[in-house]
Design a protein around this motif. Sequence first.
Motif, PDB file in Angstrom:
ATOM      1  N   PHE A 139      -0.151  -3.699   4.550  1.00  5.86           N
ATOM      2  CA  PHE A 139      -1.457  -3.157   4.192  1.00  5.86           C
ATOM      3  C   PHE A 139      -1.344  -1.664   3.861  1.00  5.86           C
ATOM      4  CE2 PHE A 139      -5.434  -1.036   5.293  1.00  5.86           C
ATOM      5  CZ  PHE A 139      -6.298  -1.680   4.430  1.00  5.86           C
ATOM      6  N   ARG A 140      -0.603  -0.918   4.678  1.00  2.71           N
ATOM      7  CA  ARG A 140      -0.436   0.508   4.441  1.00  2.71           C
ATOM      8  C   ARG A 140       0.196   0.765   3.075  1.00  2.71           C
ATOM      9  NH1 ARG A 140       3.037   4.149   4.139  1.00  2.71           N
ATOM     10  NH2 ARG A 140       4.789   2.893   4.776  1.00  2.71           N
ATOM     11  N   LEU A 141       1.224  -0.044   2.736  1.00  7.22           N
ATOM     12  CA  LEU A 141       1.873   0.123   1.429  1.00  7.22           C
ATOM     13  C   LEU A 141       0.917  -0.197   0.288  1.00  7.22           C
ATOM     14  CD1 LEU A 141       5.419  -1.329   2.166  1.00  7.22           C
ATOM     15  CD2 LEU A 141       4.833   1.047   1.655  1.00  7.22           C
ATOM     16  N   LEU A 142       0.135  -1.259   0.429  1.00  2.21           N
ATOM     17  CA  LEU A 142      -0.851  -1.591  -0.602  1.00  2.21           C
ATOM     18  C   LEU A 142      -1.877  -0.470  -0.749  1.00  2.21           C
ATOM     19  CD1 LEU A 142      -1.549  -5.366   0.117  1.00  2.21           C
ATOM     20  CD2 LEU A 142      -0.583  -4.399  -1.965  1.00  2.21           C
ATOM     21  N   TYR A 143      -2.316   0.040   0.373  1.00  2.00           N
ATOM     22  CA  TYR A 143      -3.312   1.113   0.404  1.00  2.00           C
ATOM     23  C   TYR A 143      -2.765   2.375  -0.265  1.00  2.00           C
ATOM     24  CZ  TYR A 143      -6.647   4.314   2.714  1.00  2.00           C
ATOM     25  OH  TYR A 143      -7.591   5.249   2.995  1.00  2.00           O
ATOM     26  N   GLU A 144      -1.540   2.735   0.070  1.00  2.00           N
ATOM     27  CA  GLU A 144      -0.936   3.954  -0.471  1.00  2.00           C
ATOM     28  C   GLU A 144      -0.631   3.829  -1.961  1.00  2.00           C
ATOM     29  OE1 GLU A 144      -0.329   6.881   1.116  1.00  2.00           O
ATOM     30  OE2 GLU A 144      -1.365   6.034   2.861  1.00  2.00           O
ATOM     31  N   LYS A 145      -0.264   2.653  -2.436  1.00  2.00           N
ATOM     32  CA  LYS A 145       0.170   2.476  -3.824  1.00  2.00           C
ATOM     33  C   LYS A 145      -0.946   1.979  -4.739  1.00  2.00           C
ATOM     34  CE  LYS A 145       4.778   2.599  -2.819  1.00  2.00           C
ATOM     35  NZ  LYS A 145       5.461   3.788  -3.079  1.00  2.00           N
ATOM     36  N   SER A 146      -2.148   1.876  -4.225  1.00  2.00           N
ATOM     37  CA  SER A 146      -3.257   1.344  -5.007  1.00  2.00           C
ATOM     38  C   SER A 146      -3.510   2.179  -6.261  1.00  2.00           C
ATOM     39  CB  SER A 146      -4.519   1.313  -4.145  1.00  2.00           C
ATOM     40  OG  SER A 146      -5.624   0.948  -4.935  1.00  2.00           O
ATOM     41  N   PRO A 147      -3.608   1.528  -7.431  1.00  2.00           N
ATOM     42  CA  PRO A 147      -3.892   2.270  -8.661  1.00  2.00           C
ATOM     43  C   PRO A 147      -5.393   2.544  -8.824  1.00  2.00           C
ATOM     44  CG  PRO A 147      -3.564  -0.025  -9.166  1.00  2.00           C
ATOM     45  CD  PRO A 147      -3.313   0.132  -7.693  1.00  2.00           C
ATOM     46  N   VAL A 148      -6.199   1.981  -7.968  1.00  2.00           N
ATOM     47  CA  VAL A 148      -7.653   2.093  -8.051  1.00  2.00           C
ATOM     48  C   VAL A 148      -8.124   3.239  -7.149  1.00  2.00           C
ATOM     49  CG1 VAL A 148      -9.802   0.821  -7.652  1.00  2.00           C
ATOM     50  CG2 VAL A 148      -7.760  -0.392  -8.409  1.00  2.00           C
ATOM     51  N   PRO A 149      -9.086   4.025  -7.607  1.00  2.00           N
ATOM     52  CA  PRO A 149      -9.591   5.096  -6.733  1.00  2.00           C
ATOM     53  C   PRO A 149     -10.277   4.495  -5.502  1.00  2.00           C
ATOM     54  CG  PRO A 149     -10.827   5.020  -8.797  1.00  2.00           C
ATOM     55  CD  PRO A 149      -9.750   3.992  -8.892  1.00  2.00           C
ATOM     56  N   LYS A 164      -8.247   9.902  -6.132  1.00  2.00           N
ATOM     57  CA  LYS A 164      -8.771   9.839  -7.488  1.00  2.00           C
ATOM     58  C   LYS A 164      -7.943   8.875  -8.318  1.00  2.00           C
ATOM     59  CE  LYS A 164     -10.523  14.495  -7.283  1.00  2.00           C
ATOM     60  NZ  LYS A 164     -10.503  15.823  -7.854  1.00  2.00           N
ATOM     61  N   ARG A 165      -8.523   8.509  -9.433  1.00  2.00           N
ATOM     62  CA  ARG A 165      -7.832   7.613 -10.354  1.00  2.00           C
ATOM     63  C   ARG A 165      -6.577   8.301 -10.874  1.00  2.00           C
ATOM     64  NH1 ARG A 165      -9.544   3.355 -14.291  1.00  2.00           N
ATOM     65  NH2 ARG A 165     -11.099   3.145 -12.701  1.00  2.00           N
TER      66      ARG A 165
END
Length: 183
Positions: A139-149, A164-165
């Motif tokens: 989850f942390r990795l998904l959260y950190e690497k999210s391309p969405v703001p 930010k985006r």
Amino acid sequence: MTGQIQLIVIHGNPLQASRMLQSLKARDYFITYASSGAEGMRQAKKTKPDVILIDATLPDAGGPEICRQIKSEPSLLKCIVILLDFAMILNDGQSAGLDDVIDSRIAGPVSNLELAARIQDIIQIKSAQDALKACEERFRLLYEKSPVPYLTLNENRLALRRRKRRRKVRRSGKASPPAQRTG
């Protein structure tokens, strides 16, 4: 943990150990026995078991000292370490200082059936904790690497973090201008 669980029993009393081993073998564990702390450490380094049961009263070294040695060995960090204190030589204050080197302490006289059940419970709890840690990391990795703001809020709905985006980078190495809204 999947498959057959590998267990090392480090116990200084051969008679008590043999009774315990008979009960645990009925649970389909792969068991190795060591009669001293030094022998147990050698076997643990060699086999890297899932669980290590250590008697608090060993002939060559105290059980708590062997626990410390196991947890200081990088190759054994994932082992579940259970201190068997059947003679109740450690009071609560002494065992509280062992929290960083043991996963559990089984104290007082217990039947072999109860011992086997408690070991199984400890294994299940440890497996659940490991699975939770793995999920938290994903989850942390998904959260950190999210391309969405996104905006992270605390329990009072106050902003903790704003992301930010990300701007797309053109092949020339320059950032592209932000997209214009039409509407």
